[in-house]
Design a protein around this motif. Structure first.
Motif, PDB file in Angstrom:
ATOM      1  N   PRO A   1       5.917  13.982  -9.008  1.00 24.89           N
ATOM      2  CA  PRO A   1       5.909  14.947 -10.115  1.00 24.89           C
ATOM      3  C   PRO A   1       6.280  14.278 -11.439  1.00 24.89           C
ATOM      4  CG  PRO A   1       7.924  15.172  -8.864  1.00 24.89           C
ATOM      5  CD  PRO A   1       7.096  14.146  -8.145  1.00 24.89           C
ATOM      6  N   GLU A   2       5.757  14.834 -12.507  1.00 25.21           N
ATOM      7  CA  GLU A   2       6.114  14.367 -13.841  1.00 25.21           C
ATOM      8  C   GLU A   2       7.536  14.806 -14.191  1.00 25.21           C
ATOM      9  OE1 GLU A   2       3.161  13.885 -17.653  1.00 25.21           O
ATOM     10  OE2 GLU A   2       3.458  15.880 -16.829  1.00 25.21           O
ATOM     11  N   LEU A   3       7.917  15.980 -13.679  1.00 25.61           N
ATOM     12  CA  LEU A   3       9.230  16.554 -13.924  1.00 25.61           C
ATOM     13  C   LEU A   3       9.898  16.862 -12.596  1.00 25.61           C
ATOM     14  CD1 LEU A   3      11.338  17.872 -15.864  1.00 25.61           C
ATOM     15  CD2 LEU A   3      10.043  20.006 -15.589  1.00 25.61           C
TER      16      LEU A   3
ATOM     17  N   ASN B   1       0.849  -1.198   0.000  1.00 27.13           N
ATOM     18  CA  ASN B   1       0.000   0.000   0.000  1.00 27.13           C
ATOM     19  C   ASN B   1       0.883   1.246   0.000  1.00 27.13           C
ATOM     20  OD1 ASN B   1      -2.408   1.477   0.037  1.00 27.13           O
ATOM     21  ND2 ASN B   1      -2.460   1.544   2.272  1.00 27.13           N
ATOM     22  N   TRP B   2       1.786   1.300  -0.964  1.00 28.05           N
ATOM     23  CA  TRP B   2       2.758   2.396  -1.009  1.00 28.05           C
ATOM     24  C   TRP B   2       2.231   3.583  -1.812  1.00 28.05           C
ATOM     25  CZ3 TRP B   2       6.568   3.393   2.015  1.00 28.05           C
ATOM     26  CH2 TRP B   2       7.568   4.306   1.645  1.00 28.05           C
ATOM     27  N   HIS B   3       1.549   3.285  -2.915  1.00 25.65           N
ATOM     28  CA  HIS B   3       0.979   4.349  -3.740  1.00 25.65           C
ATOM     29  C   HIS B   3      -0.014   3.729  -4.702  1.00 25.65           C
ATOM     30  CE1 HIS B   3       3.168   3.386  -7.532  1.00 25.65           C
ATOM     31  NE2 HIS B   3       4.037   2.850  -6.685  1.00 25.65           N
ATOM     32  N   PHE B   4      -0.788   4.575  -5.389  1.00 28.98           N
ATOM     33  CA  PHE B   4      -1.654   4.146  -6.479  1.00 28.98           C
ATOM     34  C   PHE B   4      -1.387   5.085  -7.649  1.00 28.98           C
ATOM     35  CE2 PHE B   4      -5.853   4.389  -8.714  1.00 28.98           C
ATOM     36  CZ  PHE B   4      -5.841   3.095  -9.209  1.00 28.98           C
ATOM     37  N   SER B   5      -0.782   4.526  -8.715  1.00 33.06           N
ATOM     38  CA  SER B   5      -0.327   5.344  -9.826  1.00 33.06           C
ATOM     39  C   SER B   5       0.589   6.441  -9.271  1.00 33.06           C
ATOM     40  CB  SER B   5      -1.519   5.916 -10.594  1.00 33.06           C
ATOM     41  OG  SER B   5      -1.102   6.670 -11.701  1.00 33.06           O
ATOM     42  N   SER B   6       0.352   7.703  -9.612  1.00 29.44           N
ATOM     43  CA  SER B   6       1.208   8.792  -9.132  1.00 29.44           C
ATOM     44  C   SER B   6       0.756   9.359  -7.793  1.00 29.44           C
ATOM     45  CB  SER B   6       1.261   9.921 -10.168  1.00 29.44           C
ATOM     46  OG  SER B   6      -0.034  10.437 -10.403  1.00 29.44           O
ATOM     47  N   LEU B   7      -0.344   8.838  -7.229  1.00 31.65           N
ATOM     48  CA  LEU B   7      -0.817   9.285  -5.915  1.00 31.65           C
ATOM     49  C   LEU B   7      -0.026   8.578  -4.826  1.00 31.65           C
ATOM     50  CD1 LEU B   7      -2.734  10.749  -3.998  1.00 31.65           C
ATOM     51  CD2 LEU B   7      -4.426   8.940  -4.431  1.00 31.65           C
ATOM     52  N   ARG B   8       0.766   9.328  -4.098  1.00 30.93           N
ATOM     53  CA  ARG B   8       1.665   8.762  -3.089  1.00 30.93           C
ATOM     54  C   ARG B   8       1.109   8.827  -1.671  1.00 30.93           C
ATOM     55  NH1 ARG B   8       3.400   6.898   0.439  1.00 30.93           N
ATOM     56  NH2 ARG B   8       5.491   6.815   1.330  1.00 30.93           N
ATOM     57  N   VAL B   9       0.385   9.900  -1.330  1.00 27.44           N
ATOM     58  CA  VAL B   9      -0.080  10.115   0.038  1.00 27.44           C
ATOM     59  C   VAL B   9      -1.495  10.676   0.013  1.00 27.44           C
ATOM     60  CG1 VAL B   9       0.216  11.606   2.101  1.00 27.44           C
ATOM     61  CG2 VAL B   9       2.203  10.480   1.074  1.00 27.44           C
ATOM     62  N   LEU B  10      -2.348  10.178   0.914  1.00 25.45           N
ATOM     63  CA  LEU B  10      -3.616  10.829   1.231  1.00 25.45           C
ATOM     64  C   LEU B  10      -3.800  10.742   2.740  1.00 25.45           C
ATOM     65  CD1 LEU B  10      -6.324  12.157   0.905  1.00 25.45           C
ATOM     66  CD2 LEU B  10      -7.284   9.985   0.126  1.00 25.45           C
ATOM     67  N   ASN B  11      -3.623  11.866   3.403  1.00 27.00           N
ATOM     68  CA  ASN B  11      -3.789  11.933   4.844  1.00 27.00           C
ATOM     69  C   ASN B  11      -5.040  12.734   5.187  1.00 27.00           C
ATOM     70  OD1 ASN B  11      -1.423  10.526   5.050  1.00 27.00           O
ATOM     71  ND2 ASN B  11      -0.191  12.245   5.788  1.00 27.00           N
ATOM     72  N   ASP B  12      -5.827  12.187   6.097  1.00 31.78           N
ATOM     73  CA  ASP B  12      -7.083  12.776   6.567  1.00 31.78           C
ATOM     74  C   ASP B  12      -6.791  13.325   7.960  1.00 31.78           C
ATOM     75  OD1 ASP B  12      -9.734  13.316   7.129  1.00 31.78           O
ATOM     76  OD2 ASP B  12     -10.409  11.232   7.062  1.00 31.78           O
ATOM     77  N   ASP B  13      -6.526  14.644   8.062  1.00 34.74           N
ATOM     78  CA  ASP B  13      -5.955  15.247   9.272  1.00 34.74           C
ATOM     79  C   ASP B  13      -6.960  16.086  10.045  1.00 34.74           C
ATOM     80  OD1 ASP B  13      -3.496  14.180   8.607  1.00 34.74           O
ATOM     81  OD2 ASP B  13      -2.700  16.042   7.757  1.00 34.74           O
TER      82      ASP B  13
ATOM     83  N   HIS C   1       2.144  19.612 -11.727  1.00 37.92           N
ATOM     84  CA  HIS C   1       3.137  19.020 -12.629  1.00 37.92           C
ATOM     85  C   HIS C   1       3.004  17.493 -12.629  1.00 37.92           C
ATOM     86  CE1 HIS C   1       5.000  22.969 -11.529  1.00 37.92           C
ATOM     87  NE2 HIS C   1       5.134  22.999 -12.841  1.00 37.92           N
ATOM     88  N   GLN C   2       1.869  17.028 -13.065  1.00 33.13           N
ATOM     89  CA  GLN C   2       1.604  15.601 -13.203  1.00 33.13           C
ATOM     90  C   GLN C   2       0.396  15.440 -14.119  1.00 33.13           C
ATOM     91  OE1 GLN C   2       1.868  12.304 -13.802  1.00 33.13           O
ATOM     92  NE2 GLN C   2       3.200  12.347 -11.997  1.00 33.13           N
ATOM     93  N   ASP C   3       0.379  14.352 -14.884  1.00 33.81           N
ATOM     94  CA  ASP C   3      -0.692  14.103 -15.846  1.00 33.81           C
ATOM     95  C   ASP C   3      -1.911  13.548 -15.111  1.00 33.81           C
ATOM     96  OD1 ASP C   3      -2.239  13.599 -18.056  1.00 33.81           O
ATOM     97  OD2 ASP C   3      -1.123  11.814 -18.666  1.00 33.81           O
ATOM     98  N   MET C   4      -2.627  14.419 -14.408  1.00 35.55           N
ATOM     99  CA  MET C   4      -3.780  13.987 -13.625  1.00 35.55           C
ATOM    100  C   MET C   4      -4.760  15.144 -13.473  1.00 35.55           C
ATOM    101  SD  MET C   4      -3.236  15.809 -10.657  1.00 35.55           S
ATOM    102  CE  MET C   4      -4.272  15.015  -9.448  1.00 35.55           C
ATOM    103  N   THR C   5      -5.983  14.797 -13.124  1.00 38.40           N
ATOM    104  CA  THR C   5      -7.007  15.793 -12.809  1.00 38.40           C
ATOM    105  C   THR C   5      -7.767  15.329 -11.578  1.00 38.40           C
ATOM    106  OG1 THR C   5      -7.262  16.438 -15.130  1.00 38.40           O
ATOM    107  CG2 THR C   5      -9.054  17.026 -13.629  1.00 38.40           C
ATOM    108  N   LEU C   6      -7.897  16.235 -10.622  1.00 39.87           N
ATOM    109  CA  LEU C   6      -8.637  15.955  -9.384  1.00 39.87           C
ATOM    110  C   LEU C   6      -9.985  16.662  -9.462  1.00 39.87           C
ATOM    111  CD1 LEU C   6      -7.188  16.071  -5.772  1.00 39.87           C
ATOM    112  CD2 LEU C   6      -9.422  17.056  -6.282  1.00 39.87           C
ATOM    113  N   TYR C   7     -11.048  15.882  -9.280  1.00 41.84           N
ATOM    114  CA  TYR C   7     -12.416  16.398  -9.306  1.00 41.84           C
ATOM    115  C   TYR C   7     -13.032  16.280  -7.910  1.00 41.84           C
ATOM    116  CZ  TYR C   7     -12.130  15.397 -14.387  1.00 41.84           C
ATOM    117  OH  TYR C   7     -11.761  15.326 -15.711  1.00 41.84           O
ATOM    118  N   LEU C   8     -13.933  17.204  -7.593  1.00 39.01           N
ATOM    119  CA  LEU C   8     -14.768  17.109  -6.398  1.00 39.01           C
ATOM    120  C   LEU C   8     -16.227  17.144  -6.826  1.00 39.01           C
ATOM    121  CD1 LEU C   8     -12.881  19.597  -4.038  1.00 39.01           C
ATOM    122  CD2 LEU C   8     -12.855  17.102  -3.894  1.00 39.01           C
ATOM    123  N   SER C   9     -17.086  16.506  -6.017  1.00 39.90           N
ATOM    124  CA  SER C   9     -18.505  16.465  -6.350  1.00 39.90           C
ATOM    125  C   SER C   9     -19.340  16.344  -5.080  1.00 39.90           C
ATOM    126  CB  SER C   9     -18.795  15.279  -7.282  1.00 39.90           C
ATOM    127  OG  SER C   9     -20.158  15.244  -7.658  1.00 39.90           O
ATOM    128  N   LYS C  10     -20.541  16.940  -5.122  1.00 39.30           N
ATOM    129  CA  LYS C  10     -21.503  16.810  -4.025  1.00 39.30           C
ATOM    130  C   LYS C  10     -22.871  16.460  -4.621  1.00 39.30           C
ATOM    131  CE  LYS C  10     -21.114  19.210  -0.247  1.00 39.30           C
ATOM    132  NZ  LYS C  10     -21.074  20.282   0.781  1.00 39.30           N
TER     133      LYS C  10
END
Length: 238
Positions: free
Chosen positions: A125-127, A38-50, A165-174
């Motif tokens: 990062p991509e670069l 459980n180190w990462h998923f694709s380029s997502l390395r960390v998700l902390n709920d603080d 700087h990464q090939d990704m898009t983050l969406y939010l929805s309600k």
């Protein structure tokens, strides 16, 4: 519509670190929590709920070659960094910081009375060794109603989002109770879904509850139905 190829991670299975002033739930390996599976998923390395207590926070500390996104859910975050930025981030805003060649920053609960609740995500990062940069993007909570709203992307000029700087898009929805949100996953892409609040059902019948996540690969259309008023994050990843 193809079957969903995915892994489900339940909220109660996350690692919890409780430092008194800080309670944090880790969706991926972080700090004292090390899990090679459980180190990462694709380029997502960390998700902390603080959850950060009033009048406390993280003092000045360094980051290097990481794309950092912070979403405030409750309270007010005070940010300062070695590039001279000082801002207060509220719900309805997202903060993006590219650490690049190196940056120092501090994060504190701006209130002496109210708790601060945030999600912090790190992406590879991509670069590498880019010039450090920072921005706060205001999207407005009302704009999340019944749709997927892009808030962070490498296509910021096209989508009007914070830039990363990464090939990704983050969406939010309600979505409201009974509403269905559709997302088409492109070939050779991955999708990460995190339930912030509420109760969702995917088109294969999988149920997701508050703080659960789904890691999806090799599908096409993903249909997400809210069984109650809900709030979730979806990330399109390489």
């Amino acid at each position: 519509m193809s079957a969903i190829n995915m892994d489900i991670h339940r909220a109660e299975d996350r690692y919890t670190a409780d430092h008194g002033w800080l309670r944090s739930n880790f969706s991926f390996s972080f700090a004292d929590y090390a899990d090679a599976d459980n180190w990462h998923f694709s380029s997502l390395r960390v998700l902390n709920d603080d959850y950060i207590s009033p009048g406390t926070g993280f003092d000045l500390h360094p980051h290097h070659n990481m794309e950092i996104v912070t979403i405030v859910l409750e309270g007010q975050l005070e940010h300062q960094d070695s590039s001279g930025n000082k801002e207060f981030i509220l719900p309805g805003q997202v903060q993006r910081m590219s650490a690049g060649t190196g940056i120092y920053h501090s994060e504190h609960n701006a209130s002496e009375e109210k708790k601060l609740h945030l999600l912090q995500l790190w992406f590879f990062p991509e670069l590498k060794d880019a010039v450090p940069s920072y921005e706060t993007f205001t999207y407005g909570l009302d704009h999340l109603r019944g749709q997927l709203l892009p808030v962070v992307s490498n296509k910021s000029g096209e989508l009007n989002t914070a830039h990363i700087h990464q090939d990704m898009t983050l969406y939010l929805s309600k979505p409201g109770a009974g509403q269905t949100i559709c997302f088409r996953q492109q070939a050779a892409r991955s999708t990460y879904i995190f339930v912030i609040e509420g109760h969702l059902k995917l088109h294969d019948g999988t149920l997701l509850y508050s703080r659960d996540d789904a890691r999806i690969i090799n599908t096409n259309e993903i249909r997400i139905t809210a069984n109650e008023d809900s709030h979730f994050m979806l990330i399109d990843l390489p």
